[in-house]
Design a protein around this motif. Structure first.
Motif, PDB file in Angstrom:
ATOM      1  N   GLY A   2       6.483   3.517   4.227  1.00 33.75           N
ATOM      2  CA  GLY A   2       5.875   4.085   3.028  1.00 33.75           C
ATOM      3  C   GLY A   2       6.152   3.286   1.764  1.00 33.75           C
ATOM      4  N   GLN A   3       5.404   3.618   0.723  1.00 36.41           N
ATOM      5  CA  GLN A   3       5.532   2.929  -0.564  1.00 36.41           C
ATOM      6  C   GLN A   3       6.938   3.048  -1.152  1.00 36.41           C
ATOM      7  N   LEU A   6       9.284   0.666   0.724  1.00 38.98           N
ATOM      8  CA  LEU A   6       8.985  -0.722   0.357  1.00 38.98           C
ATOM      9  C   LEU A   6       9.485  -1.044  -1.046  1.00 38.98           C
ATOM     10  N   ALA A   7       9.279  -0.112  -1.963  1.00 39.71           N
ATOM     11  CA  ALA A   7       9.754  -0.312  -3.336  1.00 39.71           C
ATOM     12  C   ALA A   7      11.269  -0.468  -3.359  1.00 39.71           C
ATOM     13  N   ALA A  27       4.600  -2.036  -7.572  1.00 46.18           N
ATOM     14  CA  ALA A  27       3.383  -1.401  -7.040  1.00 46.18           C
ATOM     15  C   ALA A  27       2.456  -2.435  -6.414  1.00 46.18           C
ATOM     16  N   CYS A  30       3.916  -3.543  -3.060  1.00 44.44           N
ATOM     17  CA  CYS A  30       3.759  -2.482  -2.057  1.00 44.44           C
ATOM     18  C   CYS A  30       2.319  -2.387  -1.566  1.00 44.44           C
ATOM     19  N   THR A  31       1.374  -2.570  -2.456  1.00 43.71           N
ATOM     20  CA  THR A  31      -0.038  -2.515  -2.080  1.00 43.71           C
ATOM     21  C   THR A  31      -0.425  -3.713  -1.214  1.00 43.71           C
ATOM     22  N   GLY A  35       2.527  -1.797   3.976  1.00 46.30           N
ATOM     23  CA  GLY A  35       3.533  -1.076   4.740  1.00 46.30           C
ATOM     24  C   GLY A  35       4.429  -1.934   5.603  1.00 46.30           C
ATOM     25  N   ALA A  40       7.006  -7.386   2.377  1.00 53.38           N
ATOM     26  CA  ALA A  40       7.497  -6.910   1.080  1.00 53.38           C
ATOM     27  C   ALA A  40       8.722  -7.720   0.669  1.00 53.38           C
ATOM     28  N   HIS A 110      -5.660   3.495   4.243  1.00 49.83           N
ATOM     29  CA  HIS A 110      -4.706   3.077   3.202  1.00 49.83           C
ATOM     30  C   HIS A 110      -3.535   2.259   3.746  1.00 49.83           C
TER      31      HIS A 110
END
Length: 118
Positions: A2-3, A6-7, A27, A30-31, A35, A40, A110
């Motif tokens: 998930g975001q 990853l963040a 952001a 992450c995009t 995932g 990342a 997504h």
């Protein structure tokens, strides 16, 4: 992944070396990485290096833009090798290339996944 996770990978990696990162940059990473934690990490590292190159301890979205080319170069040789493996066949009449092309062009959700009907 998930975001949020990853963040955390991006932020913790940069904080561990005394750097900070703007929310927009996190952001964006992450995009772009869909995932996948290894991407990342790689993109966060490259963005950190881009910030260092401009003598900054703050990673910005501009650094992520610059880092994309650098991170892609690291991955490209591995991808070319995987592409060759995926499309190799002793039979001349195979559809491996067309299947890979169709998969690349399919509409995704997504997380970057697609269904067979796509």
């Amino acid at each position: 992944m998930g975001q949020v996770e990853l963040a955390e990978i991006v932020r913790s990696g940069l904080v561990s070396v005394g750097m900070n990162v703007e929310d927009d940059a996190v952001a964006q990473i992450c995009t772009l990485t869909l995932g996948l934690p290894q991407y990342a990490h790689s993109l966060g590292l490259a963005a950190g290096r881009a910030a260092i190159d401009r003598y900054s301890k703050l990673v910005s979205a501009h650094d992520v833009d610059i880092a994309q080319n650098s991170a892609l170069k690291d991955v490209s040789q591995s991808l070319l090798s995987k592409f060759d493996q995926a499309t190799a066949s002793p039979r001349k009449e195979n559809y491996y290339f067309q299947v890979l092309l169709a998969a690349a062009m399919a509409e995704t959700d997504h997380m970057g996944w697609f269904r067979a009907v796509a």
